[in-house]
Design a protein around this motif. Sequence first.
Motif, PDB file in Angstrom:
ATOM      1  N   TYR A 296      35.760  33.480  44.120  1.00  0.00           N
ATOM      2  CA  TYR A 296      36.477  33.265  45.375  1.00  0.00           C
ATOM      3  C   TYR A 296      35.468  32.901  46.455  1.00  0.00           C
ATOM      4  O   TYR A 296      34.360  33.436  46.477  1.00  0.00           O
ATOM      5  CB  TYR A 296      37.206  34.529  45.820  1.00  0.00           C
TER       6      TYR A 296
ATOM      7  N   LYS B 173      37.285  40.425  40.000  1.00  0.00           N
ATOM      8  CA  LYS B 173      38.196  40.573  38.863  1.00  0.00           C
ATOM      9  C   LYS B 173      39.537  39.873  39.153  1.00  0.00           C
ATOM     10  O   LYS B 173      40.105  39.216  38.307  1.00  0.00           O
ATOM     11  CB  LYS B 173      38.389  42.079  38.645  1.00  0.00           C
ATOM     12  N   ASP B 174      40.029  40.022  40.357  1.00  0.00           N
ATOM     13  CA  ASP B 174      41.304  39.423  40.745  1.00  0.00           C
ATOM     14  C   ASP B 174      41.384  39.410  42.268  1.00  0.00           C
ATOM     15  O   ASP B 174      40.441  39.826  42.946  1.00  0.00           O
ATOM     16  CB  ASP B 174      42.491  40.213  40.146  1.00  0.00           C
ATOM     17  N   LEU B 175      42.528  38.943  42.790  1.00  0.00           N
ATOM     18  CA  LEU B 175      42.656  38.831  44.245  1.00  0.00           C
ATOM     19  C   LEU B 175      42.517  40.182  44.942  1.00  0.00           C
ATOM     20  O   LEU B 175      41.932  40.269  46.020  1.00  0.00           O
ATOM     21  CB  LEU B 175      43.999  38.181  44.618  1.00  0.00           C
ATOM     22  N   ASN B 176      43.052  41.230  44.335  1.00  0.00           N
ATOM     23  CA  ASN B 176      42.947  42.541  44.984  1.00  0.00           C
ATOM     24  C   ASN B 176      41.490  42.941  45.211  1.00  0.00           C
ATOM     25  O   ASN B 176      41.142  43.444  46.269  1.00  0.00           O
ATOM     26  CB  ASN B 176      43.665  43.615  44.169  1.00  0.00           C
TER      27      ASN B 176
ATOM     28  N   LEU C 165      40.045  40.795  47.948  1.00  0.00           N
ATOM     29  CA  LEU C 165      40.509  41.216  49.282  1.00  0.00           C
ATOM     30  C   LEU C 165      39.783  42.477  49.742  1.00  0.00           C
ATOM     31  O   LEU C 165      39.484  42.636  50.923  1.00  0.00           O
ATOM     32  CB  LEU C 165      42.025  41.435  49.280  1.00  0.00           C
ATOM     33  N   ARG C 166      39.503  43.361  48.773  1.00  0.00           N
ATOM     34  CA  ARG C 166      38.741  44.570  49.126  1.00  0.00           C
ATOM     35  C   ARG C 166      37.358  44.195  49.643  1.00  0.00           C
ATOM     36  O   ARG C 166      36.874  44.751  50.629  1.00  0.00           O
ATOM     37  CB  ARG C 166      38.585  45.474  47.899  1.00  0.00           C
TER      38      ARG C 166
ATOM     39  N   GLN D 226      37.595  42.512  53.154  1.00  0.00           N
ATOM     40  CA  GLN D 226      37.847  43.360  54.317  1.00  0.00           C
ATOM     41  C   GLN D 226      36.612  44.136  54.744  1.00  0.00           C
ATOM     42  O   GLN D 226      36.561  44.645  55.855  1.00  0.00           O
ATOM     43  CB  GLN D 226      39.059  44.265  54.095  1.00  0.00           C
TER      44      GLN D 226
ATOM     45  N   HIS E 268      53.387  41.235  46.901  1.00  0.00           N
ATOM     46  CA  HIS E 268      51.994  41.250  47.356  1.00  0.00           C
ATOM     47  C   HIS E 268      51.912  40.683  48.772  1.00  0.00           C
ATOM     48  O   HIS E 268      52.574  39.698  49.081  1.00  0.00           O
ATOM     49  CB  HIS E 268      51.140  40.418  46.393  1.00  0.00           C
TER      50      HIS E 268
ATOM     51  N   ALA F 183      45.811  32.211  42.710  1.00  0.00           N
ATOM     52  CA  ALA F 183      45.024  33.106  43.570  1.00  0.00           C
ATOM     53  C   ALA F 183      44.571  34.341  42.805  1.00  0.00           C
ATOM     54  O   ALA F 183      43.731  35.094  43.287  1.00  0.00           O
ATOM     55  CB  ALA F 183      45.832  33.527  44.799  1.00  0.00           C
ATOM     56  N   GLY F 184      45.113  34.546  41.609  1.00  0.00           N
ATOM     57  CA  GLY F 184      44.689  35.699  40.814  1.00  0.00           C
ATOM     58  C   GLY F 184      45.258  37.011  41.329  1.00  0.00           C
ATOM     59  O   GLY F 184      44.571  38.029  41.348  1.00  0.00           O
ATOM     60  N   ILE F 185      46.526  37.006  41.737  1.00  0.00           N
ATOM     61  CA  ILE F 185      47.172  38.263  42.146  1.00  0.00           C
ATOM     62  C   ILE F 185      47.421  39.080  40.880  1.00  0.00           C
ATOM     63  O   ILE F 185      48.088  38.614  39.965  1.00  0.00           O
ATOM     64  CB  ILE F 185      48.500  37.982  42.884  1.00  0.00           C
ATOM     65  N   PRO F 186      46.864  40.281  40.801  1.00  0.00           N
ATOM     66  CA  PRO F 186      46.939  41.021  39.541  1.00  0.00           C
ATOM     67  C   PRO F 186      48.254  41.782  39.374  1.00  0.00           C
ATOM     68  O   PRO F 186      49.014  41.939  40.332  1.00  0.00           O
ATOM     69  CB  PRO F 186      45.793  42.017  39.680  1.00  0.00           C
TER      70      PRO F 186
ATOM     71  N   GLU G  73      49.105  45.108  39.029  1.00  0.00           N
ATOM     72  CA  GLU G  73      48.601  46.476  39.070  1.00  0.00           C
ATOM     73  C   GLU G  73      49.237  47.249  40.208  1.00  0.00           C
ATOM     74  O   GLU G  73      49.609  46.692  41.227  1.00  0.00           O
ATOM     75  CB  GLU G  73      47.069  46.507  39.171  1.00  0.00           C
TER      76      GLU G  73
ATOM     77  N   GLU H 118      44.623  53.021  48.127  1.00  0.00           N
ATOM     78  CA  GLU H 118      45.109  51.756  48.669  1.00  0.00           C
ATOM     79  C   GLU H 118      46.620  51.725  48.836  1.00  0.00           C
ATOM     80  O   GLU H 118      47.166  50.821  49.452  1.00  0.00           O
ATOM     81  CB  GLU H 118      44.694  50.599  47.752  1.00  0.00           C
TER      82      GLU H 118
ATOM     83  N   ARG I 259      49.386  49.208  50.868  1.00  0.00           N
ATOM     84  CA  ARG I 259      50.188  48.241  50.121  1.00  0.00           C
ATOM     85  C   ARG I 259      51.671  48.596  50.013  1.00  0.00           C
ATOM     86  O   ARG I 259      52.503  47.707  49.907  1.00  0.00           O
ATOM     87  CB  ARG I 259      49.583  48.060  48.728  1.00  0.00           C
TER      88      ARG I 259
END
Lengths: 115, 407
Positions: free
Chosen positions: A3, A84-87, A90-91, A94, B113, B162-165, B167, B173, B177
């Motif tokens: 990213y 690993k992924d968008l989450n 994003l971490r 931020q 998400h 975008a690779g939204i997982p 999970e 968190e 969320r």
Amino acid sequence: MKYLCLVYSDEQDLHGLPDSPEDRECAAYAQTLAESGHLVAGEALQSVSSATTVRVRGGEVHITDGPFAETKEQLAGFYMIEAKDLNEALRIAQGIPPARVGSIEVRPVRQLQVD
Amino acid sequence: MCTETTIAHLYQQHSRQVLATLIRLLNDFDLAEEALHDAFASALKQWPQQGIPENPTAWLVSTGRFKAIDKLRKTHRETALTPEAIEWETQEQDTDALHLPDDRLRLIFTCCHPSLNAEAAAALTLREICDLSTEEIANAYLTKPTTIAQRIVRAKRKIQTAGIPYEVPGKHELGERLPRVLQVLYLIFNEGYHASEGETLIRHQLAEEAIRLGRLLTELLPEPEVYGLLCLMLLNHSRRDARTNAQGDIVLLAEQDRTAWNQAAIAEALPLVRHALVGPATGPYGVQAAIAALHAEAKSAADTDWQEIYGLYRALYARSPSPVVQLNLAVAQAMAGNLQQALITVARLTQTELTDYCPAHAARADLLRRMGRLSEAADSYRQALALSNQTPEQRYMRQRINECEKN
């Protein structure tokens, strides 16, 4: 996944607000990301007043003063990260210090289709 | 029961669970949907001869996954598979080991998400979690199926690129969320709840889907705010038949026929308040649920504990200090007896943040009317009328203007 985290900010706010980050803090964060294996590359940029834009149209080169687009928030730096992924991306985003005064656009990298 | 009926029943009961697990395993919405249909098609062919397997859900996941892998191998796309999808074995017959409920919760967090816009998230949730067809969603939103289809396609594409997982966010968190998930549910609910004339029936479906989702979420994730939202939706929905009269005109809460409130919904909702209220940590939905519960419990409008409601609105404003909450706070203050102070607040709001917000002008008009300042009230109703885009609301304003001008 890779990213690109694009750091945008009003150039005044980037250094002028009580919450504005110091270079030392930014360097430390990049160091943390490098140690955890997330950082591919990252740099801060000089002010947009130093920008030059190049276009080639019909083989002719046009060089102009200034950035590609005049906007209130300017590109101030970038972090290319592996997440690993968008989450996870994003971490990481931020935690980028200028997120407190500007904004971070997180964009997945596209693989070029070459075959 | 014949096998076809059993399969139809299984589809209704479990197709969303099977789909959620296939999406996780295959990492692709469209592939998982095809796999789901292939699996049910195989069941229709095989089960009448071979009998229903001991664990039909596991059989369906397994068959769907196998069909999808087969398809990918034929098109040389097997690299898209998660390692888990390849290793996942048919012998895994224990439903607990399948983590099916977890998969549904994962999918809810994916569909809602925060990186998807709320409208797209709502459409995707209705399609994937609630199994509404694109046509049904379009009907409910009074829009074209192509618009909804496009919204869903774009959302799915973003999840992929975008690779939204898939999970459920970790404990630390969840606080960040979960509000988005609740917001999407409430958006779906309100879309159905604030239906205007003629559209009422089909749009009730959205409110009911949102409530169903709320119930599912309380099972999967029993957090106080989840209970708060479900309770709030149930209590608002319990008043659906009393909110308009036979002519389709709006009936205000104070004038509603309380015997027309749905007692089953109220009975389901009231015990939930207890789970939503957790002292100072109570969230905005919990507070709103408590307010709605006080209304539901009052025998008449006059019997309502307005002091308590005013106190709860103050608590709500402390949690979500928006101009709309401030407007409601002022209205509660007026009901609790302080009309003068309420009017000052509402008048300021109509001149500042809520200039274009019809309910703010209507609230100002109501206050002025109750204070006997009728010509000013009529002016405010006219401003509200100009801002309203719902026919029953417009009729209500015209009626009030007439009353004010007559006296």
